[in-house]
Design an enzyme around this catalytic site. Sequence first.
Site, PDB file in Angstrom:
ATOM      1  N   ASN A 123       4.762   4.981  -2.262  1.00 20.81           N
ATOM      2  CA  ASN A 123       4.889   5.419  -3.899  1.00 20.81           C
ATOM      3  C   ASN A 123       4.407   6.900  -4.079  1.00 20.81           C
ATOM      4  O   ASN A 123       4.297   7.315  -4.991  1.00 20.81           O
ATOM      5  CB  ASN A 123       4.303   4.617  -4.871  1.00 20.81           C
ATOM      6  CG  ASN A 123       2.985   4.177  -4.789  1.00 20.81           C
ATOM      7  OD1 ASN A 123       2.440   4.866  -3.920  1.00 20.81           O
ATOM      8  ND2 ASN A 123       2.637   3.400  -5.689  1.00 20.81           N
ATOM      9  N   THR A 133      -1.261   8.191  -3.163  1.00 21.92           N
ATOM     10  CA  THR A 133      -2.323   8.749  -2.332  1.00 21.92           C
ATOM     11  C   THR A 133      -1.800   9.338  -1.303  1.00 21.92           C
ATOM     12  O   THR A 133      -2.473  10.404  -0.236  1.00 21.92           O
ATOM     13  CB  THR A 133      -3.461   7.963  -2.344  1.00 21.92           C
ATOM     14  OG1 THR A 133      -3.021   6.739  -1.405  1.00 21.92           O
ATOM     15  CG2 THR A 133      -4.097   7.555  -3.446  1.00 21.92           C
ATOM     16  N   VAL A 161       5.472  -0.854  -3.416  1.00 20.26           N
ATOM     17  CA  VAL A 161       5.360  -2.037  -2.735  1.00 20.26           C
ATOM     18  C   VAL A 161       4.866  -3.079  -3.643  1.00 20.26           C
ATOM     19  O   VAL A 161       5.306  -4.572  -3.513  1.00 20.26           O
ATOM     20  CB  VAL A 161       4.865  -2.197  -1.493  1.00 20.26           C
ATOM     21  CG1 VAL A 161       3.411  -1.914  -1.485  1.00 20.26           C
ATOM     22  CG2 VAL A 161       5.272  -3.358  -0.532  1.00 20.26           C
ATOM     23  N   LYS A 217      -3.430  -4.513  -7.149  1.00 18.57           N
ATOM     24  CA  LYS A 217      -1.921  -5.058  -7.049  1.00 18.57           C
ATOM     25  C   LYS A 217      -1.217  -4.681  -5.876  1.00 18.57           C
ATOM     26  O   LYS A 217      -0.610  -5.396  -5.307  1.00 18.57           O
ATOM     27  CB  LYS A 217      -1.205  -4.165  -8.060  1.00 18.57           C
ATOM     28  CG  LYS A 217      -1.513  -4.762  -9.590  1.00 18.57           C
ATOM     29  CD  LYS A 217      -0.792  -3.914 -10.683  1.00 18.57           C
ATOM     30  CE  LYS A 217       0.606  -3.875 -10.730  1.00 18.57           C
ATOM     31  NZ  LYS A 217       1.153  -3.101 -12.256  1.00 18.57           N
ATOM     32  N   TYR A 230     -11.113  -3.474  -4.150  1.00 24.25           N
ATOM     33  CA  TYR A 230     -10.551  -3.292  -2.874  1.00 24.25           C
ATOM     34  C   TYR A 230     -10.811  -4.442  -2.008  1.00 24.25           C
ATOM     35  O   TYR A 230      -9.936  -4.883  -1.200  1.00 24.25           O
ATOM     36  CB  TYR A 230     -10.920  -1.858  -2.259  1.00 24.25           C
ATOM     37  CG  TYR A 230     -10.651  -1.505  -0.816  1.00 24.25           C
ATOM     38  CD1 TYR A 230      -9.252  -1.059  -0.646  1.00 24.25           C
ATOM     39  CD2 TYR A 230     -11.355  -1.424   0.187  1.00 24.25           C
ATOM     40  CE1 TYR A 230      -8.697  -0.626   0.614  1.00 24.25           C
ATOM     41  CE2 TYR A 230     -10.764  -1.368   1.459  1.00 24.25           C
ATOM     42  CZ  TYR A 230      -9.724  -0.809   1.618  1.00 24.25           C
ATOM     43  OH  TYR A 230      -9.144  -0.447   2.932  1.00 24.25           O
ATOM     44  N   LYS A 241      -8.189  -7.382  -0.405  1.00 25.66           N
ATOM     45  CA  LYS A 241      -7.931  -7.283   0.813  1.00 25.66           C
ATOM     46  C   LYS A 241      -8.444  -8.872   1.371  1.00 25.66           C
ATOM     47  O   LYS A 241      -7.845  -9.466   2.435  1.00 25.66           O
ATOM     48  CB  LYS A 241      -8.933  -6.488   1.872  1.00 25.66           C
ATOM     49  CG  LYS A 241      -8.560  -4.868   1.727  1.00 25.66           C
ATOM     50  CD  LYS A 241      -7.140  -4.645   2.346  1.00 25.66           C
ATOM     51  CE  LYS A 241      -6.744  -3.067   2.294  1.00 25.66           C
ATOM     52  NZ  LYS A 241      -5.466  -2.850   2.864  1.00 25.66           N
ATOM     53  N   TYR A 248       0.934 -18.144   4.413  1.00 22.49           N
ATOM     54  CA  TYR A 248       2.313 -17.859   5.183  1.00 22.49           C
ATOM     55  C   TYR A 248       2.204 -18.520   6.376  1.00 22.49           C
ATOM     56  O   TYR A 248       3.170 -18.917   6.894  1.00 22.49           O
ATOM     57  CB  TYR A 248       2.875 -16.421   4.615  1.00 22.49           C
ATOM     58  CG  TYR A 248       3.480 -16.417   3.440  1.00 22.49           C
ATOM     59  CD1 TYR A 248       2.600 -16.259   2.228  1.00 22.49           C
ATOM     60  CD2 TYR A 248       4.909 -16.160   3.268  1.00 22.49           C
ATOM     61  CE1 TYR A 248       3.549 -16.097   1.088  1.00 22.49           C
ATOM     62  CE2 TYR A 248       5.581 -15.973   2.101  1.00 22.49           C
ATOM     63  CZ  TYR A 248       4.983 -16.072   0.906  1.00 22.49           C
ATOM     64  OH  TYR A 248       5.260 -16.117  -0.260  1.00 22.49           O
TER      65      TYR A 248
END
Length: 336
Positions: A35, A38, A60, A94, A148, A152, A162
């Site tokens: 996007n 950065t 994303v 996010k 951050y 993570k 998953y």
Amino acid sequence: MATSRVLITGAAGFLGSHLCDRFIEEGFRVVGMDNLITGDLKNIEHLFKLPEFEFYNADVSQFIHVPGELDYILHFASPASPIDYLKIPIQTLKVGSLGIHNCLGLGMAKGARVLIASTSEVYGDPQVHPQNEDYRGSVNPVGPRGVYDEAKRFQEAMTMAYHTYHGLETRIVRIFNTYGPRMRLNDGRVLPAFIGQALRGEDLTVFGDGSQTRSFCYVDDLIEGIYRLLMSDYAHPVNVGNPDEISIGDFAEEIIKLTGTDQKVIYKPLPQDDPTQRQPDISRAQEILGWKPQVTRQEGLKRTYAYFQSLPQEDLYKKEHKDFAPYVRKPQKENH
Ligand code: UDP
């Protein structure tokens, strides 16, 4: 057999763009997504002419749609410097949380293997040294780096869920401090900060007394480790980094020598929660991937300095983050 197709989020960023290059070299079709908050299209503009490269300017963290088959998904979208997290904390959370959920869902839909970019920051300010993958870390969830670090950590938990509950093929790389060409000169991280200061003829700003340590890995070594991990059958986290540890004070001296600047070191306050030490234990990567770094810091710094010297002069004076150094905390407006 048709050529494999890989989606790389954060494709216009430092690591994402090097991954795009590597997968193109390996003969993959590459779909880049970014996007551009950065990231910078300059990092991948050389790929746009290639028929095997496509690019989506997309976030994303929102719903993502990629038509066609995908064999691999690498989630590398995220602000990656402490100053960036302060500037855009909610987006950092996010992209780590909603972003990985979207990637894993896409992975399920396409039957693709998903690799996530995790980090040494999951260890926080570590009480164990060097850090191996079994160490569970010491993170302050509500400190400035928490946005951050916790994103993570959530990302790892979600990925493992998953894998366990849906049987999705997943890989988790814990990346330690990495440097090289295409780092943003003004992203606030120590290496571009010091080299930028040397090139502008400013004193080098060491935070704290400079006794805190980091272990710097050259980007080509990191990319090799990631590629090997993706192609392995190992679903648990793997540290990839260079164990060659150095104090930030000594690192400043190295940069002064490398650049030949007449400037000196000046000291600034240590940012909150700045880890006092960091060094990867890479036994697992050595054993499972047969990987260890090849590029010495001396050689890596030479290549990186040559890159920064080649940038247009005006890049040196783009002070994107002047209000943030050294990580002063104040409320910011952001779109989220
Ligand atoms: N640092 C510094 N001067 C700077 C920028 C960073 O002394 O201009 C220090 C910072 O406090 C930390 C280390 O360098 O101890 C590495 O910082 P960086 O932001 O590169 O990454 P981190 O490993 O902290 O995420």
